[in-house]
Motif scaffolding. Sequence first.
Motif, short mmCIF file in Angstrom:
data_model
loop_
_atom_site.label_atom_id
_atom_site.label_comp_id
_atom_site.label_asym_id
_atom_site.label_seq_id
_atom_site.Cartn_x
_atom_site.Cartn_y
_atom_site.Cartn_z
N SER A 9 50.12 22.17 61.06
CA SER A 9 50.92 21.06 61.53
C SER A 9 52.34 21.53 61.87
N PRO A 10 53.06 20.79 62.72
CA PRO A 10 54.45 21.15 63.02
C PRO A 10 55.32 21.29 61.77
N SER A 11 55.11 20.45 60.77
CA SER A 11 55.94 20.55 59.57
C SER A 11 55.66 21.85 58.81
N VAL A 12 54.40 22.26 58.76
CA VAL A 12 54.07 23.54 58.13
C VAL A 12 54.72 24.68 58.90
N GLU A 13 54.63 24.64 60.23
CA GLU A 13 55.26 25.69 61.04
C GLU A 13 56.77 25.72 60.82
N ARG A 17 58.82 29.00 59.43
CA ARG A 17 59.94 29.60 60.18
C ARG A 17 61.21 29.60 59.33
N ALA A 18 61.43 28.53 58.58
CA ALA A 18 62.61 28.47 57.72
C ALA A 18 62.55 29.50 56.60
N ILE A 19 61.37 29.65 55.99
CA ILE A 19 61.21 30.63 54.91
C ILE A 19 61.45 32.04 55.45
N TYR A 20 60.88 32.34 56.61
CA TYR A 20 61.10 33.66 57.19
C TYR A 20 62.57 33.86 57.53
N GLY A 21 63.21 32.82 58.09
CA GLY A 21 64.61 32.94 58.48
C GLY A 21 65.52 33.24 57.31
N GLU A 24 64.73 36.83 56.15
CA GLU A 24 65.21 37.78 57.14
C GLU A 24 66.68 38.11 56.90
N ARG A 25 67.42 37.11 56.43
CA ARG A 25 68.84 37.31 56.18
C ARG A 25 69.11 37.82 54.77
N GLY A 26 68.08 37.93 53.95
CA GLY A 26 68.26 38.41 52.60
C GLY A 26 68.63 37.33 51.61
N VAL A 27 68.43 36.06 51.98
CA VAL A 27 68.73 34.94 51.10
C VAL A 27 67.48 34.62 50.27
N PRO A 28 67.59 34.52 48.95
CA PRO A 28 66.43 34.15 48.15
C PRO A 28 65.86 32.80 48.61
N VAL A 29 64.57 32.74 48.79
CA VAL A 29 63.93 31.50 49.25
C VAL A 29 63.53 30.69 48.04
N THR A 30 64.28 29.65 47.75
CA THR A 30 64.03 28.78 46.61
C THR A 30 63.96 27.34 47.10
N ASN A 31 63.59 26.46 46.20
CA ASN A 31 63.59 25.04 46.53
C ASN A 31 64.98 24.62 47.01
N ALA A 32 66.02 25.11 46.35
CA ALA A 32 67.38 24.72 46.69
C ALA A 32 67.80 25.23 48.07
N THR A 33 67.51 26.51 48.36
CA THR A 33 67.94 27.05 49.66
C THR A 33 67.16 26.43 50.80
N HIS A 36 68.54 22.91 51.43
CA HIS A 36 69.79 22.97 52.19
C HIS A 36 69.52 23.29 53.66
N ARG A 37 68.65 24.25 53.92
CA ARG A 37 68.39 24.68 55.30
C ARG A 37 67.69 23.60 56.11
N LEU A 38 66.75 22.90 55.50
CA LEU A 38 65.96 21.92 56.23
C LEU A 38 66.54 20.51 56.19
N GLY A 39 67.49 20.28 55.28
CA GLY A 39 68.09 18.96 55.18
C GLY A 39 67.13 17.92 54.63
N LEU A 40 66.24 18.34 53.74
CA LEU A 40 65.26 17.43 53.17
C LEU A 40 65.51 17.26 51.67
N SER A 41 64.79 16.34 51.04
CA SER A 41 64.96 16.11 49.61
C SER A 41 64.26 17.21 48.82
N PRO A 42 64.76 17.51 47.61
CA PRO A 42 64.10 18.51 46.77
C PRO A 42 62.64 18.19 46.49
N SER A 43 62.32 16.90 46.33
CA SER A 43 60.92 16.54 46.03
C SER A 43 60.02 16.81 47.23
N SER A 44 60.53 16.55 48.45
CA SER A 44 59.74 16.84 49.65
C SER A 44 59.48 18.33 49.79
#
Length: 228
Positions: A9-13, A17-21, A24-33, A36-44
């Motif tokens: 689905s588009p949301s999965v894609e 892409r956000a996780i890879y991005g 790619e920059r060396g930022v730990p991929v966590t719920n919090a990051t 922030h990047r996607l502008g969504l709620s932590p529960s989502s």
Amino acid sequence: MTSMAERPSPSVEDYLRAIYGLSERGVPVTNATLTHRLGLSPSSVSGMLNKLAQLGLVTHVRYRSVELTTDGRRLAYEVLRRHRLIELFLVEELDYTWDEVHHEADVLEHAVSDELVEHISAKLGHPTHDPHGDPIPSSDGVVEMPTTLLLDQADPGTVGTIARVWDTDSELLRYLTDNGMVLGARIEIVERKPFGGPLVAHVGEPPEAETHFLGTEIAAALSISVHR
């Protein structure tokens, strides 16, 4: 390549892409990051990460960084290829500016077929980078990663060429354009002001180079190819 019928689905894609991005920059991929990047709620975000793990697209251990699996990385490369080729096509063929293309590509990347994407690539001469200097994955999943240095990590005396802009904010991109900080521009770091102050930089070819005081947001958004 994955056929349109087999695509997630588009949301999965978008998440892949956000996780890879981030990674790619060396930022730990966590719920919090990701929140922030996607502008969504932590529960989502938490719910989608669980779904991605169930699909075998990420490994996710609570309180640790999220990582793409082999399948997740392949799908991330596919959506990145579509996104970045669309951005370049809009700039090169339809006269968009680099600050106008990100949101258009966000929509179109989910709608175009792989056949159309390959026609776009051929029309553009099979490019390796998009208008922001981001590498375009090849059709067989190879990504060229040139050696660059983030501007906020550069020492005074460093001279280089702007090679990549990490930020997609339209206002920031227009500011960079208005001040000559575009891909290929020469930049020299003159001084780093103390106590968290700005970088002082000369932008452009001497003797016409202009002096700029660059705050942390811009310094963290630009990567340069260092002149040896």
